[in-house]
Design a protein around this motif. Sequence first.
Motif, PDB file in Angstrom:
ATOM      1  N   ASP A  71       0.838  -1.212   0.000  1.00 22.51           N
ATOM      2  CA  ASP A  71       0.000   0.000   0.000  1.00 22.51           C
ATOM      3  C   ASP A  71       0.869   1.256   0.000  1.00 22.51           C
ATOM      4  OD1 ASP A  71       0.589  -1.105   2.542  1.00 22.51           O
ATOM      5  OD2 ASP A  71      -0.771   0.293   3.527  1.00 22.51           O
ATOM      6  N   PHE A  74       2.342   1.657  -3.476  1.00 27.36           N
ATOM      7  CA  PHE A  74       1.333   2.127  -4.428  1.00 27.36           C
ATOM      8  C   PHE A  74       1.148   3.628  -4.297  1.00 27.36           C
ATOM      9  CE2 PHE A  74      -3.029   3.028  -5.760  1.00 27.36           C
ATOM     10  CZ  PHE A  74      -3.104   2.351  -6.970  1.00 27.36           C
ATOM     11  N   PHE A  88     -12.431  -7.775  -7.171  1.00 24.26           N
ATOM     12  CA  PHE A  88     -13.318  -7.890  -6.016  1.00 24.26           C
ATOM     13  C   PHE A  88     -14.625  -8.432  -6.572  1.00 24.26           C
ATOM     14  CE2 PHE A  88     -10.489  -4.216  -5.340  1.00 24.26           C
ATOM     15  CZ  PHE A  88      -9.726  -4.752  -4.322  1.00 24.26           C
ATOM     16  N   MET A  91     -18.232  -7.021  -6.087  1.00 20.48           N
ATOM     17  CA  MET A  91     -18.452  -5.590  -6.299  1.00 20.48           C
ATOM     18  C   MET A  91     -18.601  -5.361  -7.794  1.00 20.48           C
ATOM     19  SD  MET A  91     -15.674  -4.275  -3.516  1.00 20.48           S
ATOM     20  CE  MET A  91     -15.421  -2.665  -4.227  1.00 20.48           C
TER      21      MET A  91
ATOM     22  N   ALA B 177     -14.155  -4.302  -0.217  1.00 14.81           N
ATOM     23  CA  ALA B 177     -12.969  -4.685  -0.987  1.00 14.81           C
ATOM     24  C   ALA B 177     -12.017  -5.487  -0.106  1.00 14.81           C
ATOM     25  CB  ALA B 177     -12.271  -3.445  -1.540  1.00 14.81           C
ATOM     26  N   ASP B 181     -10.903  -9.277  -1.118  1.00 15.32           N
ATOM     27  CA  ASP B 181      -9.526  -9.626  -1.423  1.00 15.32           C
ATOM     28  C   ASP B 181      -8.596  -8.595  -0.806  1.00 15.32           C
ATOM     29  OD1 ASP B 181      -7.030 -10.243  -2.461  1.00 15.32           O
ATOM     30  OD2 ASP B 181      -7.856 -10.909  -4.371  1.00 15.32           O
ATOM     31  N   VAL B 183      -5.386  -8.732  -0.248  1.00 13.06           N
ATOM     32  CA  VAL B 183      -4.110  -8.509  -0.938  1.00 13.06           C
ATOM     33  C   VAL B 183      -4.305  -7.509  -2.078  1.00 13.06           C
ATOM     34  CG1 VAL B 183      -2.306  -9.597  -2.301  1.00 13.06           C
ATOM     35  CG2 VAL B 183      -3.244 -10.780  -0.321  1.00 13.06           C
ATOM     36  N   ALA B 184      -5.384  -7.695  -2.837  1.00  7.53           N
ATOM     37  CA  ALA B 184      -5.643  -6.781  -3.950  1.00  7.53           C
ATOM     38  C   ALA B 184      -5.902  -5.374  -3.421  1.00  7.53           C
ATOM     39  CB  ALA B 184      -6.833  -7.272  -4.765  1.00  7.53           C
ATOM     40  N   ALA B 185      -6.644  -5.273  -2.322  1.00  5.10           N
ATOM     41  CA  ALA B 185      -6.940  -3.953  -1.759  1.00  5.10           C
ATOM     42  C   ALA B 185      -5.653  -3.263  -1.323  1.00  5.10           C
ATOM     43  CB  ALA B 185      -7.908  -4.079  -0.583  1.00  5.10           C
ATOM     44  N   GLN B 186      -4.767  -4.040  -0.712  1.00  5.19           N
ATOM     45  CA  GLN B 186      -3.516  -3.443  -0.259  1.00  5.19           C
ATOM     46  C   GLN B 186      -2.642  -3.030  -1.440  1.00  5.19           C
ATOM     47  OE1 GLN B 186      -1.197  -5.788   2.489  1.00  5.19           O
ATOM     48  NE2 GLN B 186      -0.143  -3.992   3.273  1.00  5.19           N
ATOM     49  N   SER B 187      -2.731  -3.791  -2.507  1.00  6.95           N
ATOM     50  CA  SER B 187      -1.959  -3.438  -3.697  1.00  6.95           C
ATOM     51  C   SER B 187      -2.520  -2.214  -4.392  1.00  6.95           C
ATOM     52  CB  SER B 187      -1.935  -4.615  -4.672  1.00  6.95           C
ATOM     53  OG  SER B 187      -1.061  -5.599  -4.184  1.00  6.95           O
ATOM     54  N   LEU B 188      -3.720  -1.803  -4.000  1.00  6.89           N
ATOM     55  CA  LEU B 188      -4.281  -0.563  -4.539  1.00  6.89           C
ATOM     56  C   LEU B 188      -4.144   0.560  -3.512  1.00  6.89           C
ATOM     57  CD1 LEU B 188      -7.423  -2.024  -6.359  1.00  6.89           C
ATOM     58  CD2 LEU B 188      -5.401  -1.032  -7.424  1.00  6.89           C
ATOM     59  N   GLY B 189      -3.194   0.406  -2.622  1.00 11.97           N
ATOM     60  CA  GLY B 189      -2.846   1.513  -1.732  1.00 11.97           C
ATOM     61  C   GLY B 189      -3.662   1.610  -0.457  1.00 11.97           C
ATOM     62  N   LYS B 190      -4.502   0.614  -0.182  1.00 11.45           N
ATOM     63  CA  LYS B 190      -5.314   0.688   1.037  1.00 11.45           C
ATOM     64  C   LYS B 190      -4.587   0.005   2.200  1.00 11.45           C
ATOM     65  CE  LYS B 190      -8.186   2.223  -1.977  1.00 11.45           C
ATOM     66  NZ  LYS B 190      -8.187   3.677  -2.229  1.00 11.45           N
TER      67      LYS B 190
END
Lengths: 253, 319
Positions: A71, A74, A88, A91, B177, B181, B183-190
């Motif tokens: 994060d 990114f 996701f 969603m 989110a 997922d 991992v995906a959320a963290q990879s989008l900066g969260k």
Amino acid sequence: MIETQNLITSFGLLKAVDNVSLSVAKGTITGLIGPNGAGKSTLFNTLTGVIRPTSGEIHFDGIRTTKSPPDVLFRQGLAHTFQIPRPFPQMTVLENLMLAPTGQVGESLFAPFFMMKKVKRQEREIQAKAMDILTFTTLDTMANDPAGKLSGGQMKLLELARVLMVDPKVILLDEPAAGVSPALTEILVEKIKDLNARGHTFFIIEHDMDFIMRHCEPVIAMVSGHVVFEGSGEAARSDPQLVNAYLGDMTYE
Amino acid sequence: MIGIVSYLVFFLTMGFVLSIAVLGLNLQWGYTGLFNGGVAAFFGAGAYGVILFGGSNKAGQLIGFGLPYPFAVAGAVLLAGLLAWIVGLITTHLRHDYLAIATFGVAIAVENFARNAEPITGGAKGLRGFERPFETVINDPFWFNLAYLIFVFVVLIIVYNILENIGQSPFGRLLRAIREDEVAAQSLGKSPARVRLQAFIFGSMIMGLSGALYATFYAFISPQDIVPILTFQIWSMLIVGGSGNNKGAVFGTLIVWAGWVGSGWVLTQFAPVEMQLYIGTIQFIMIGLIIVLTLLIRPKGLLPEKLIISRSVARVKPE
Ligand SMILES: Nc1ncnc2c1ncn2[C@@H]1O[C@H](COP(=O)(O)OP(=O)(O)OP(=O)(O)O)[C@@H](O)[C@H]1O
Ligand SMILES: [Mg+2]
């Protein structure tokens, strides 16, 4: 833009990334090739913080990022897509994209109550941008569908679309064209070149040699965790050892 | 007649009180995917909290601040939030497996604390003698209970609306989110850890509020009210109703609560004498059965989660 020194990432006894020192120069579209299991995806996951390296150093944009989580990276401008898409699923496609922008005021527990106006304004902007990107990636007709319903190729596009919601300095793409139709791949390449011309750096894993030769410069080749070649696409093509040993059978995949 | 009405009032009051706890769990599990195996602990923190903060000090007891009711409720809710915060810290950012076990353990610890810390909690006898707000004004128990039902209903509406707002905000999108997922959320900066902690604390505070309303209704709380089965009851209500759907959470609560009360009545009326002793046990088995049957027949519950779209997003028309 990205530099590694003696980078090692192990899974137990297996060194999937074994003593890799490389650099990805600013403004390039750098290609990464190598046979299955060479450690390409593991290298990407290490660079982006998804997997912690066992040893070695990583610098991104002049900052030491060896231990930075994904994060943080990114938000510093290093975006990436996964080889196996991670949407996701429950969603909508639109919301998958709208999640991506950083610094959303609405992403706090109390925003819906105290900053609704600001949140709404930002949401409108984000939605407009998301629709633009969906149109370009030909996903616009599925905007309201759950992302889990997309085909494999569409999910790859969704991955790319999500990272395009921000303005990353460097974008790492893990086999962006796999499962995507040739026509769409052309559009994709066009977009990549367009973004590249505007200063975005790309680092792309691809099995399609034609894609690599035509669009990537320079090219890095990995085998069994090692970097075995770094140079121009031309040189890679004419390096007989490389072609025979590693690339020959890859082109037939 | 008045007997039936006052029973209905009791039934709805408890149904609404429990609905609030189920809504709190829905925020944690339905939206964020956090497995809270210790709902009873946070409910209990709120229940004990309101009496400790709002009750008057009595002989042989350490606490009893005698605060005005709104402050007592606020204190109770904060106490539940504090407990959730501590649990969040010890479970190292609420990793799934740790969280399930840790929360279950915390519930046991809280129950045991209530049972044994006599100077604070009154021990096994519990805490009684809490003066409910307006009790002296509305002197008639029937009218008081009716007024309290309305009060609880209003609180439920407010909590429901707050949660719906959160669910349809960008924050709600972020919660989902992370559930889908991480991992995906963290990879989008969260930052999943921070967001999960917020959702966990806020959901637990809502459970604490539910506990506070529960204890207020009875003007009494004892360890018996916060045993582990409560956690399973709350869970069954969410699963039956449909996790991820706030309407489903309330609907499921009322249905399961009706089933619980109804089966209790049927069993006491018609079960053979030698079984009367085991009515509670039979009901526990039924709760387990309901969960299993729902998961088999309608795994997403009676009112399944909908594709929630942020309130501020205009719906896109496909061409
Ligand atoms: N999470 C993991 N745990 C254990 N081993 C792993 C893991 N991920 C990858 N590996 C192993 O590490 C090696 C490198 O895998 P990696 O996915 O990085 O290869 P790749 O070059 O991306 O291959 P492909 O072209 O098939 O995508 C393989 O031997 C793989 O089995
Ligand atoms: Mg790979």
